[in-house]
Design an enzyme around this catalytic site. Structure first.
Site, PDB file in Angstrom:
ATOM      1  N   CYS A 158       0.751  -1.060  -0.004  1.00 53.61           N
ATOM      2  CA  CYS A 158       0.218  -0.057  -0.020  1.00 53.61           C
ATOM      3  C   CYS A 158       0.769   1.221   0.036  1.00 53.61           C
ATOM      4  N   CYS A 163      -1.710   1.744  -3.017  1.00 55.83           N
ATOM      5  CA  CYS A 163      -2.446   3.028  -2.649  1.00 55.83           C
ATOM      6  C   CYS A 163      -1.849   4.367  -2.692  1.00 55.83           C
ATOM      7  N   LYS A 166       0.013   5.556  -5.878  1.00 52.69           N
ATOM      8  CA  LYS A 166      -1.191   5.349  -7.023  1.00 52.69           C
ATOM      9  C   LYS A 166      -2.045   6.826  -6.689  1.00 52.69           C
ATOM     10  N   TYR A 298      -8.822  -3.343 -11.701  1.00 55.47           N
ATOM     11  CA  TYR A 298      -8.433  -2.003 -10.996  1.00 55.47           C
ATOM     12  C   TYR A 298      -6.851  -1.177 -11.507  1.00 55.47           C
ATOM     13  N   GLU A 302      -6.393   2.061 -13.344  1.00 56.80           N
ATOM     14  CA  GLU A 302      -5.849   3.540 -12.573  1.00 56.80           C
ATOM     15  C   GLU A 302      -4.673   3.787 -13.271  1.00 56.80           C
ATOM     16  N   HIS A 569     -26.741  20.845  -0.989  1.00 53.46           N
ATOM     17  CA  HIS A 569     -26.682  21.390  -2.408  1.00 53.46           C
ATOM     18  C   HIS A 569     -25.795  22.577  -2.643  1.00 53.46           C
ATOM     19  N   GLU A 574     -25.474  14.464  -3.330  1.00 54.02           N
ATOM     20  CA  GLU A 574     -26.975  14.911  -3.126  1.00 54.02           C
ATOM     21  C   GLU A 574     -27.972  14.028  -3.865  1.00 54.02           C
TER      22      GLU A 574
HETATM   23  P1  FAD Z   1       1.275  -6.374   1.904  1.00 54.41           P
HETATM   24  O1  FAD Z   1       1.119  -4.821   2.073  1.00 54.41           O
HETATM   25  O2  FAD Z   1       1.642  -6.706   0.400  1.00 54.41           O
HETATM   26  O3  FAD Z   1       2.508  -6.521   2.781  1.00 54.41           O
HETATM   27  C1  FAD Z   1       3.271  -7.714   2.872  1.00 54.41           C
HETATM   28  C2  FAD Z   1       4.662  -7.702   3.212  1.00 54.41           C
HETATM   29  O4  FAD Z   1       5.147  -8.861   3.753  1.00 54.41           O
HETATM   30  C3  FAD Z   1       5.451  -7.161   2.207  1.00 54.41           C
HETATM   31  O5  FAD Z   1       6.461  -6.021   2.697  1.00 54.41           O
HETATM   32  C4  FAD Z   1       6.323  -7.855   1.804  1.00 54.41           C
HETATM   33  O6  FAD Z   1       7.616  -7.837   1.119  1.00 54.41           O
HETATM   34  C5  FAD Z   1       6.487  -9.093   3.162  1.00 54.41           C
HETATM   35  N1  FAD Z   1       6.901 -10.469   3.072  1.00 54.41           N
HETATM   36  C6  FAD Z   1       6.265 -11.396   2.232  1.00 54.41           C
HETATM   37  N2  FAD Z   1       6.931 -12.471   2.381  1.00 54.41           N
HETATM   38  C7  FAD Z   1       7.719 -12.503   3.550  1.00 54.41           C
HETATM   39  C8  FAD Z   1       8.428 -13.412   4.355  1.00 54.41           C
HETATM   40  N3  FAD Z   1       8.611 -14.610   4.076  1.00 54.41           N
HETATM   41  N4  FAD Z   1       9.301 -12.855   5.287  1.00 54.41           N
HETATM   42  C9  FAD Z   1       9.293 -11.514   5.600  1.00 54.41           C
HETATM   43  N5  FAD Z   1       8.393 -10.577   4.919  1.00 54.41           N
HETATM   44  C10 FAD Z   1       7.859 -10.967   3.892  1.00 54.41           C
HETATM   45  N6  FAD Z   1      -5.835  -1.173  -1.753  1.00 54.41           N
HETATM   46  C11 FAD Z   1      -6.859  -0.080  -1.141  1.00 54.41           C
HETATM   47  O7  FAD Z   1      -7.419  -0.247  -0.093  1.00 54.41           O
HETATM   48  N7  FAD Z   1      -6.872   0.993  -1.830  1.00 54.41           N
HETATM   49  C12 FAD Z   1      -6.326   1.368  -2.997  1.00 54.41           C
HETATM   50  O8  FAD Z   1      -6.511   2.487  -3.535  1.00 54.41           O
HETATM   51  C13 FAD Z   1      -5.423   0.395  -3.422  1.00 54.41           C
HETATM   52  N8  FAD Z   1      -4.532   0.694  -4.473  1.00 54.41           N
HETATM   53  C14 FAD Z   1      -3.621  -0.202  -4.842  1.00 54.41           C
HETATM   54  C15 FAD Z   1      -2.967   0.197  -6.082  1.00 54.41           C
HETATM   55  C16 FAD Z   1      -1.918  -0.776  -6.273  1.00 54.41           C
HETATM   56  C17 FAD Z   1      -0.964  -0.678  -7.571  1.00 54.41           C
HETATM   57  C18 FAD Z   1      -1.647  -2.306  -5.599  1.00 54.41           C
HETATM   58  C19 FAD Z   1      -0.631  -3.218  -5.968  1.00 54.41           C
HETATM   59  C20 FAD Z   1      -2.398  -2.445  -4.610  1.00 54.41           C
HETATM   60  C21 FAD Z   1      -3.372  -1.570  -4.380  1.00 54.41           C
HETATM   61  N9  FAD Z   1      -4.253  -1.811  -3.350  1.00 54.41           N
HETATM   62  C22 FAD Z   1      -5.141  -0.906  -2.912  1.00 54.41           C
HETATM   63  C23 FAD Z   1      -4.365  -3.118  -2.426  1.00 54.41           C
HETATM   64  C24 FAD Z   1      -3.411  -3.153  -1.173  1.00 54.41           C
HETATM   65  O9  FAD Z   1      -2.120  -2.512  -1.354  1.00 54.41           O
HETATM   66  C25 FAD Z   1      -3.344  -3.939  -0.520  1.00 54.41           C
HETATM   67  O10 FAD Z   1      -4.387  -4.781  -0.230  1.00 54.41           O
HETATM   68  C26 FAD Z   1      -2.684  -4.302   0.807  1.00 54.41           C
HETATM   69  O11 FAD Z   1      -1.367  -3.623   0.776  1.00 54.41           O
HETATM   70  C27 FAD Z   1      -2.434  -5.709   1.542  1.00 54.41           C
HETATM   71  O12 FAD Z   1      -1.937  -5.736   2.831  1.00 54.41           O
HETATM   72  P2  FAD Z   1      -0.941  -6.753   3.264  1.00 54.41           P
HETATM   73  O13 FAD Z   1      -0.745  -6.456   4.796  1.00 54.41           O
HETATM   74  O14 FAD Z   1      -1.935  -8.017   3.000  1.00 54.41           O
HETATM   75  O15 FAD Z   1       0.213  -7.142   2.408  1.00 54.41           O
HETATM   76  P1  NDP Z   2      -6.968  -8.672 -10.958  1.00 49.79           P
HETATM   77  O1  NDP Z   2      -6.755 -10.142 -10.390  1.00 49.79           O
HETATM   78  O2  NDP Z   2      -8.357  -8.066 -10.162  1.00 49.79           O
HETATM   79  O3  NDP Z   2      -7.346  -8.407 -12.482  1.00 49.79           O
HETATM   80  C1  NDP Z   2      -6.433  -8.998 -13.319  1.00 49.79           C
HETATM   81  C2  NDP Z   2      -6.859  -8.369 -14.759  1.00 49.79           C
HETATM   82  O4  NDP Z   2      -5.831  -8.800 -15.684  1.00 49.79           O
HETATM   83  C3  NDP Z   2      -7.960  -8.811 -15.477  1.00 49.79           C
HETATM   84  O5  NDP Z   2      -8.473  -7.659 -16.166  1.00 49.79           O
HETATM   85  C4  NDP Z   2      -7.863  -9.979 -16.241  1.00 49.79           C
HETATM   86  O6  NDP Z   2      -8.653 -10.332 -17.576  1.00 49.79           O
HETATM   87  C5  NDP Z   2      -6.281  -9.650 -16.654  1.00 49.79           C
HETATM   88  N1  NDP Z   2      -5.493 -10.974 -16.888  1.00 49.79           N
HETATM   89  C6  NDP Z   2      -5.145 -11.850 -16.112  1.00 49.79           C
HETATM   90  N2  NDP Z   2      -4.274 -12.697 -16.830  1.00 49.79           N
HETATM   91  C7  NDP Z   2      -3.905 -12.096 -18.149  1.00 49.79           C
HETATM   92  C8  NDP Z   2      -3.100 -12.419 -19.174  1.00 49.79           C
HETATM   93  N3  NDP Z   2      -2.547 -13.676 -18.956  1.00 49.79           N
HETATM   94  N4  NDP Z   2      -3.164 -11.756 -20.143  1.00 49.79           N
HETATM   95  C9  NDP Z   2      -3.753 -10.558 -20.378  1.00 49.79           C
HETATM   96  N5  NDP Z   2      -4.577 -10.114 -19.346  1.00 49.79           N
HETATM   97  C10 NDP Z   2      -4.560 -11.001 -18.184  1.00 49.79           C
HETATM   98  O7  NDP Z   2      -5.668  -7.824 -10.639  1.00 49.79           O
HETATM   99  P2  NDP Z   2      -5.176  -6.252 -10.227  1.00 49.79           P
HETATM  100  O8  NDP Z   2      -3.929  -6.756 -10.585  1.00 49.79           O
HETATM  101  O9  NDP Z   2      -5.773  -5.443 -11.147  1.00 49.79           O
HETATM  102  O10 NDP Z   2      -5.547  -6.145  -8.815  1.00 49.79           O
HETATM  103  C11 NDP Z   2      -5.440  -6.745  -7.696  1.00 49.79           C
HETATM  104  C12 NDP Z   2      -5.925  -6.455  -6.489  1.00 49.79           C
HETATM  105  O11 NDP Z   2      -5.481  -5.202  -5.954  1.00 49.79           O
HETATM  106  C13 NDP Z   2      -7.570  -6.204  -6.735  1.00 49.79           C
HETATM  107  O12 NDP Z   2      -8.374  -7.427  -6.447  1.00 49.79           O
HETATM  108  C14 NDP Z   2      -7.823  -5.036  -5.682  1.00 49.79           C
HETATM  109  O13 NDP Z   2      -8.510  -5.878  -4.569  1.00 49.79           O
HETATM  110  C15 NDP Z   2      -6.510  -4.549  -5.498  1.00 49.79           C
HETATM  111  N6  NDP Z   2      -6.390  -3.059  -5.730  1.00 49.79           N
HETATM  112  C16 NDP Z   2      -7.399  -2.210  -5.218  1.00 49.79           C
HETATM  113  C17 NDP Z   2      -7.330  -0.987  -5.635  1.00 49.79           C
HETATM  114  C18 NDP Z   2      -8.197   0.103  -5.027  1.00 49.79           C
HETATM  115  O14 NDP Z   2      -8.715  -0.191  -4.177  1.00 49.79           O
HETATM  116  N7  NDP Z   2      -8.560   1.299  -5.663  1.00 49.79           N
HETATM  117  C19 NDP Z   2      -6.583  -0.412  -6.702  1.00 49.79           C
HETATM  118  C20 NDP Z   2      -5.555  -1.641  -7.345  1.00 49.79           C
HETATM  119  C21 NDP Z   2      -5.707  -2.805  -6.920  1.00 49.79           C
HETATM  120  P3  NDP Z   2      -9.718 -11.140 -17.266  1.00 49.79           P
HETATM  121  O15 NDP Z   2     -10.974 -10.364 -17.052  1.00 49.79           O
HETATM  122  O16 NDP Z   2     -10.021 -11.738 -18.648  1.00 49.79           O
HETATM  123  O17 NDP Z   2      -9.533 -12.457 -16.377  1.00 49.79           O
END
Ligand code: FAD
Ligand code: NDP
Length: 594
Positions: A158, A163, A166, A298, A302, A569, A574
């Site tokens: 995150c 997050c 982004k 997503y 985004e 408003h 609203e």
């Molecule tokens: P993470 O935050 O992924 O943390 C896991 C940590 O564990 C990492 O630091 C990893 O390196 C570490 N780790 C892994 N294995 C080991 C190990 N064996 N030993 C030690 N450390 C280890 N969510 C939202 O709510 N709003 C958003 O706008 C949003 N935008 C996103 C945009 C992007 C581009 C992405 C990729 C995700 C986004 N998400 C968003 C999703 C959100 O980031 C994740 O749901 C959240 O970070 C999950 O938290 P977590 O604690 O499960 O794992």
């Molecule tokens: P998702 O798993 O949600 O989606 C994957 C996308 O990639 C789908 O459109 C899928 O298509 C496509 N895809 C999968 N495999 C292939 C392939 N081999 N070739 C081409 N296209 C493919 O993944 P995201 O990475 O977007 O997000 C992961 C999670 O992170 C989300 O579920 C969300 O919870 C979290 N997140 C939250 C955000 C927020 O809160 N604003 C922002 C970003 C992430 P198809 O539909 O055909 O399977």
């Protein structure tokens, strides 16, 4: 207390029966303050209101005799006298309260009571809360570099590659749009140009300060931070290896998996060498240039939104549909808005190979792709960003050795509703849990509530229903609950009434942008007194709007609760208080005035 058993004995019994015992008076503001402290930290306590029991004065005398303190509140933790209001607040901030709660040692068999593997959203929340609750806690966090070599600090996805960067880049893009609109509002602005390096430096500097803040918080809460990769030796033992290769073995009563996920790359030639992922984009040292984004969920949309907003040439390659799992009418609206802003889409197509034309920066990469009709598509890009989903970090940590079961569907940890894995002392939270939303607040809530249950016998479980979320595309899309399709599948078409409204956000009128381009929809279940089971909005600031309505949805709001609410408003929000056009009526749902 039982009357007649002697005041001193009654005091003694109350202290013995309550891990946290508060002798209080119901009208006393200082007593309230102390109770509030325990409540907000989720620490269970017993309060005896001395003004509401018959022998209150005698009990107060007994307390004075025992502690020398004649005032209330009079607080005891694990049988030990803490003192009054100030003493308790002080004990909380100094960490003494936590160590008293822990009973001065915890489980002597193990080094720690709780070890959390993963210092992201869920792991940090869980480890800090467990320490506040009185446990001896360690958190291991280690980031393996992406195939492009990108790495980062504490805080997980995150903060470092999700997050936070982004949303900041989304904001950068919105500012560009606002600068264009500003001219229609009378501002003279030269055509704005964008400096990618400056944006990345500013974003990374903010992230750096957050990383530092997390370290400080862990230290303040007495959580041991191990910047090391953890692997199971047995169900209570972890081997940790730091970046210098130094190994250590630690044991813990409970182990919480919070290892999150990492971007998946397709198994096609050139993907690992010449493609990047969301792990790389936010710290890319040079502008991505002409960009192809593969994926349509997503992250893909985004990134497409903000890169286009920064003025880049952006194409999205879609395998099937946009935003799988989301309401498809809304998903298509999001797509239309991206298209209107200049994002190009290649539909029903997947890449088959990436070939390097020229090293960069930025690189020139040739992308070969194939449509579902078998047509070959070729294109040249500077950056190819894969956003095709994420794989849970459940490999190579010895889960098979200890018997933690993974779901064959998604490779994530199978958990009971209290986040327990198939091994009784191993739990999982956040993105690594099978079948739960991958969102930061979900991971945080699960981590916090789990810590309270593990350390202090609390019982509240994480409620994974109706979690609000927002896709931060230029026109944001916020939703809570069911999509229209899922509502119909669940309740039947006859039992669903959809209220909807297209409108032009006021800020878009003078700006001459997106006429009737905002849209709001309430999906209601008729037989449940028009309970709103799905809330959807595409509009500016949809994230902020949706968060507020999430409370109403949690309280089970019905359509008439929305109608009975007087709007503010003129706002976008609203519209939810004035919706009267149903889809079934077929009536016009575009608005034409104030
Ligand atoms: P993470 O935050 O992924 O943390 C896991 C940590 O564990 C990492 O630091 C990893 O390196 C570490 N780790 C892994 N294995 C080991 C190990 N064996 N030993 C030690 N450390 C280890 N969510 C939202 O709510 N709003 C958003 O706008 C949003 N935008 C996103 C945009 C992007 C581009 C992405 C990729 C995700 C986004 N998400 C968003 C999703 C959100 O980031 C994740 O749901 C959240 O970070 C999950 O938290 P977590 O604690 O499960 O794992
Ligand atoms: P998702 O798993 O949600 O989606 C994957 C996308 O990639 C789908 O459109 C899928 O298509 C496509 N895809 C999968 N495999 C292939 C392939 N081999 N070739 C081409 N296209 C493919 O993944 P995201 O990475 O977007 O997000 C992961 C999670 O992170 C989300 O579920 C969300 O919870 C979290 N997140 C939250 C955000 C927020 O809160 N604003 C922002 C970003 C992430 P198809 O539909 O055909 O399977």
């Amino acid at each position: 207390p039982t009357p007649g058993s002697g005041a001193a004995a009654q005091v003694d019994t109350f202290i013995k029966e309550n891990k946290v015992a508060v002798f209080s008076k119901s009208w006393c503001p200082f007593c309230d303050k102390v109770k509030q402290l325990f409540k907000t930290n989720g620490i269970a306590y017993g309060a005896l209101e001395l003004d509401q029991v018959e022998d209150g004065p005698a009990l107060q005398d007994a307390l004075k005799e025992r502690t020398g303190q004649s005032t209330v509140p009079n607080v005891f933790v694990n049988g030990e006298h803490v003192g009054g209001c100030d003493d308790t607040l002080q004990a909380h901030s100094s960490g003494k309260l936590a160590s008293l709660l822990n009973g001065g040692g915890g489980d002597a068999q193990h080094d720690y009571d709780v070890v959390v593997v993963g210092g992201g959203s869920g792991g940090l929340a869980c480890s800090k809360e467990a320490a506040v609750q009185g446990a001896r806690v360690a958190v291991c966090d280690f980031v393996k570099p992406s195939p492009q070599g990108t790495t980062w600090g504490l805080g997980g996805t995150c903060v470092n590659v999700g997050c936070i960067p982004k949303k900041l880049m989304h904001q950068a893009a919105l500012l560009g749009e606002a600068a264009e609109d500003a001219q229609k509002f009378g501002w003279s602005i030269n055509t704005p140009t964008h400096d990618w390096e400056k944006l990345v430096t500013a974003v990374q500097s903010h992230i750096g300060s957050l990383d530092w803040g997390y370290r400080v918080q862990l230290r303040e809460k007495r959580v041991t931070y191990l910047n090391a990769y953890a692997q199971f030796v047995d169900e209570h033992t972890l081997k940790t290896v730091d970046k210098k290769g130094k190994e250590k073995t630690i044991t813990s009563r409970y182990i919480v998996l919070a290892t999150g996920g990492r971007p998946r790359l397709p198994d096609i030639p050139g993907a690992r060498e010449y493609g990047i992922s969301s792990d790389d984009i936010f710290s890319l040292p040079h502008s991505p240039g002409k960009t192809l984004i593969v994926g349509a969920s997503y992250i893909a949309l985004e990134c497409a939104g903000f890169l286009r907003g920064l003025g880049l040439d952006v194409t999205v390659m879609v395998r099937s549909i946009l935003l799988r799992g989301f309401d498809q009418q809304m998903a298509n609206l999001v797509g239309e808005h991206l298209e209107k802003r200049g994002v190009k889409f290649i539909r029903q197509c997947v890449p088959t190979e990436l070939q390097l034309i020229e090293e960069g920066p930025p690189r020139r990469v040739k992308v070969l792709a194939k449509t579902t009709d078998g047509e070959v598509v070729e294109g040249e890009y500077n950056t190819v960003l894969f956003a095709i989903g994420r794989d849970a970090c459940t490999d190579n940590i010895g889960l098979d050795k200890v018997g933690v079961q993974l779901s064959p569907k998604d490779g994530k940890v199978v958990c009971t509703p209290d986040e327990k894995s198939t091994v009784s002392n191993i739990y999982a939270i956040g993105d690594v849990v099978s079948g739960k939303p991958e969102l930061t607040p979900v991971a945080i809530q699960a981590g916090r509530l789990l810590a309270r249950r593990l350390v202090n016998d609390a019982s509240i479980l994480t409620d994974y229903a109706n979690v609000a979320t927002t896709v931060f595309t230029p026109m944001e899309y916020g939703c809570i609950g069911l999509s229209e399709e899922d509502a119909i599948a669940q309740f039947g078409e006859d039992d669903i009434e959809v209220y909807h409204q297209y409108f032009t956000a006021l800020e878009h009128t003078v700006a001459q942008r997106d006429e009737n381009g905002s849209y709001a929809k309430l999906v209601c279940c008729i037989s449940q007194e028009y309970k709103v089971v799905g809330f959807h909005i595409v509009a500016p600031n949809a994230g902020e709007i949706t968060q507020g309505y999430a409370v109403a949805m949690k309280l089970g709001a019905r359509k008439w609760d929305f109608d009975a609410t007087i709007g503010i408003h003129p706002t976008v929000s609203e519209n939810f208080t004035t919706m009267n056009v149903t889809k079934k009526s077929g009536a016009e749902s575009k608005s034409s005035g104030c």
